[in-house]
Design an enzyme around this catalytic site. Structure first.
Site, short mmCIF file in Angstrom:
data_model
loop_
_atom_site.label_atom_id
_atom_site.label_comp_id
_atom_site.label_asym_id
_atom_site.label_seq_id
_atom_site.Cartn_x
_atom_site.Cartn_y
_atom_site.Cartn_z
N ARG A 83 -7.74 31.31 57.84
CA ARG A 83 -9.14 30.85 57.89
C ARG A 83 -9.86 31.35 56.64
O ARG A 83 -9.96 32.57 56.42
CB ARG A 83 -9.85 31.42 59.12
N GLU A 114 -12.71 32.15 55.80
CA GLU A 114 -14.06 32.53 56.19
C GLU A 114 -14.57 33.60 55.25
O GLU A 114 -13.96 34.66 55.13
CB GLU A 114 -14.09 33.01 57.64
N ARG A 166 -14.94 41.44 63.12
CA ARG A 166 -14.06 40.65 63.99
C ARG A 166 -13.37 39.49 63.30
O ARG A 166 -12.66 38.72 63.94
CB ARG A 166 -14.86 40.16 65.21
N HIS A 167 -13.63 39.29 62.00
CA HIS A 167 -12.99 38.20 61.26
C HIS A 167 -12.06 38.73 60.18
O HIS A 167 -12.40 39.67 59.48
CB HIS A 167 -14.04 37.32 60.56
N GLU A 172 -15.45 37.28 71.77
CA GLU A 172 -14.61 36.10 72.03
C GLU A 172 -13.18 36.41 71.60
O GLU A 172 -12.93 36.76 70.47
CB GLU A 172 -15.14 34.91 71.20
N SER A 208 -10.33 30.56 72.66
CA SER A 208 -11.02 29.27 72.88
C SER A 208 -9.99 28.33 73.45
O SER A 208 -8.80 28.44 73.12
CB SER A 208 -11.43 28.65 71.55
N ARG A 218 -7.73 40.75 68.13
CA ARG A 218 -8.99 41.08 68.82
C ARG A 218 -8.73 41.72 70.19
O ARG A 218 -9.51 42.54 70.66
CB ARG A 218 -9.86 39.83 68.99
P1 AMO Z 1 -10.71 29.02 67.50
O1 AMO Z 1 -11.04 28.55 66.14
O2 AMO Z 1 -11.86 29.41 68.39
O3 AMO Z 1 -9.91 27.91 68.30
O4 AMO Z 1 -9.71 30.24 67.40
C1 AMO Z 1 -9.07 30.76 68.55
C2 AMO Z 1 -9.16 32.29 68.58
O5 AMO Z 1 -8.64 32.84 67.39
C3 AMO Z 1 -9.32 34.02 67.04
N1 AMO Z 1 -9.91 33.88 65.70
C4 AMO Z 1 -9.93 34.83 64.75
N2 AMO Z 1 -9.45 36.08 64.74
C5 AMO Z 1 -9.61 36.80 63.60
N3 AMO Z 1 -10.20 36.33 62.48
C6 AMO Z 1 -10.68 35.07 62.44
N4 AMO Z 1 -11.24 34.62 61.31
C7 AMO Z 1 -10.57 34.26 63.61
N5 AMO Z 1 -10.92 32.99 63.92
C8 AMO Z 1 -10.52 32.79 65.18
C9 AMO Z 1 -10.41 34.24 68.09
C10 AMO Z 1 -10.59 32.84 68.64
O6 AMO Z 1 -11.06 32.87 69.96
N6 AMO Z 1 -7.38 25.27 68.20
C11 AMO Z 1 -8.38 26.11 68.84
C12 AMO Z 1 -7.84 26.77 70.08
C13 AMO Z 1 -7.54 25.80 71.20
O7 AMO Z 1 -8.46 25.08 71.62
O8 AMO Z 1 -6.37 25.79 71.68
C14 AMO Z 1 -8.85 27.19 67.84
O9 AMO Z 1 -8.24 27.44 66.83
O10 AMO Z 1 -9.91 35.13 69.06
#
Ligand code: AMO
Length: 441
Positions: free
Chosen positions: A218, A220, A226-227, A364, A367, A415
């Site tokens: 990602r 980001e 948390r990211h 979170e 998802s 997480r």
């Molecule tokens: P989403 O984008 O919410 O959903 O990601 C799912 C879970 O991944 C974790 N997460 C992260 N952990 C650390 N750093 C990050 N930058 C980060 N981004 C996300 C979180 C989050 O809840 N395809 C959908 C899932 C689905 O619907 O099956 C998805 O990727 O814990």
């Protein structure tokens, strides 16, 4: 190493001469006696060398902390061992008859690692990652992490999910938005997968139930606790669901199994953090709109734009802990505009979706939801977001030729451990984390 005994095995060899190998955590000199605390992957033990040991005593003069050594010694019950039996060093000691340095550090370490708790700031901890991880308390994080991975896979297999591995170099961005990395791929561009979303949906059209443990990228640009820019996702997808509550049921059972296994296998590691397992109660399920009302009424917090922010998640975490005694909550029915195009809108109110987030101790961690499985509806959903279905041709083929109703989740592995152990940053739960500034070590 041939003939090597692990330290954890030594108590079964009292009165015998054995060979162990490991690192010297601490060297202490008491008069003419030299004490060495030795650690290996299984535990720690105190070794002692007496002047009467002759050449071994001479060799021990050169030994310093963090030397890698092989030791031959007599296993003895330690004086006062009974009360020490519960301690890290146990109720025995080794009387050294031979000692050999396998590898000596070229320099002293930048900081003392054999302390109960390293007192370093996060950057120092991450800059010197491999050295810092010689510390037992830090290692505990990754022992727990490893148990989490094996428990997740075991539970998924037991529920008849097939483990798959899907490509991380992909031709189109899966989750939309702008947070994807672009890489050169011969004479064109490729993306690093933002999730295995498309492939796990393709997977259920073949195998009905699939799961994947894999890297997720990602782009980001934030600096939060948390990211990170690369994490490990615990994904799953299941076909022939009646509705998305079945997805939540499956995730709930999985999460509970994973924590129970961590509790069984990693009690001593959890104790190093004073960490308590989550309460084993049913996970409450609240519509997002109810959560928004609760935040307004009980916390005086107004939500703008429909989605609750990190502070709102923390507050809802507190609320469900107090009201239901639960460390988790499912928030459901997110607005359609806030979820990816593949999310199933609710039949009775298409402005919301058959989707959820799972919050653990105010953060979170997952998802998921039901996906659109009808070809025409999915094509229309892509179009309604200003995208071209032709750009998703191979993904759409999954549905063009018939696909059962299905749903799944993406769970952020790091997480889970972050919240379980109360770590300040997700980066502490990653061996070599990647953030905006950090690509090394
Ligand atoms: P989403 O984008 O919410 O959903 O990601 C799912 C879970 O991944 C974790 N997460 C992260 N952990 C650390 N750093 C990050 N930058 C980060 N981004 C996300 C979180 C989050 O809840 N395809 C959908 C899932 C689905 O619907 O099956 C998805 O990727 O814990």
């Amino acid at each position: 190493m041939k003939g090597r005994l692990l330290i954890a095995e030594t108590p079964r060899h009292i009165g015998e001469t054995v060979t162990i190998a490991g690192w010297v955590s601490v060297r202490r000199d008491h008069g003419k006696l030299i004490f060495l605390d030795i650690r290996d992957r299984s535990g720690s033990v105190q070794a002692i060398v007496l002047p009467s040991a002759g050449p071994a005593y001479e060799a021990a003069q050169e030994i310093r902390s963090e030397h890698v050594v092989a030791i031959e010694g007599l296993v003895k019950e330690r004086p006062g061992g009974a009360e020490k039996a519960g301690s890290a060093l146990g109720g025995i000691e080794l009387e050294i008859s031979a000692i050999r340095t396998i590898s000596a550090p070229a320099e002293t370490l930048p900081f003392e690692i054999s302390v109960p708790e390293l007192d370093l700031n996060l950057d120092t901890l991450l800059d010197h990652r491999t050295i810092a991880l010689r510390n037992a308390r830090l290692q505990a994080i990754f022992r727990i992490y490893s148990t989490m991975l094996s428990a997740y896979a075991a539970r998924m297999r037991a529920a008849d999910f097939l483990e798959i591995k899907t490509p991380k170099l992909v031709g189109s961005a899966t989750e939309g938005g702008a947070n994807f990395f672009t890489v050169n791929y011969f004479d064109r561009k490729a993306y690093l997968a933002q999730s295995p979303q498309f492939y796990k949906q393709a997977g259920i059209s073949i195998f009905e139930r699939v799961f994947e443990v894999g890297s997720v990228f990602r782009a980001e640009p934030h600096f939060t606790t948390r990211h990170v820019n690369e994490y490990v996702g615990l994904d799953a997808e299941l076909g022939f669901i009646s509705d998305f509550s079945e997805v939540m049921d499956e995730l709930e059972a999985t999460i509970k199994y994973v924590f129970a296994e961590i509790g069984k296998e990693r009690a001593s590691e959890l104790a190093l953090y004073g960490a308590a397992l989550p309460a084993d109660v049913p996970i409450p399920r609240l519509r997002l709109s109810e959560a928004v009302d609760i935040l307004r009424e009980s916390y005086g917090k107004e939500i703008e734009g429909g989605d609750i922010d990190a502070e709102g998640e923390r507050m809802i975490g507190e609320y469900v802990k107090e009201k239901f005694g639960s460390d988790f909550v499912f928030l459901t029915h997110y607005p359609t505009a806030l979820r990816p195009f593949y999310t199933m809108p609710s039949a009775d109110d298409p402005s919301v979706t058959e989707s959820f987030d799972l919050i653990y101790r105010g953060l979170e961690i997952a998802s998921g939801g039901q996906r659109i499985h009808d070809y025409a509806q999915l094509s229309e959903s892509i179009r309604s977001r200003g995208m071209n279905p032709d750009d998703f041709a191979s993904y759409l083929d999954v549905f063009r030729y018939g696909c059962p109703p299905h749903g799944g989740w993406g769970l952020g592995s790091e997480r889970i451990v972050q919240k379980l152990l109360g770590l300040g940053s997700i980066k502490e739960a990653i061996l070599y984390p990647r953030d905006v500034k950090r690509l090394s070590p």
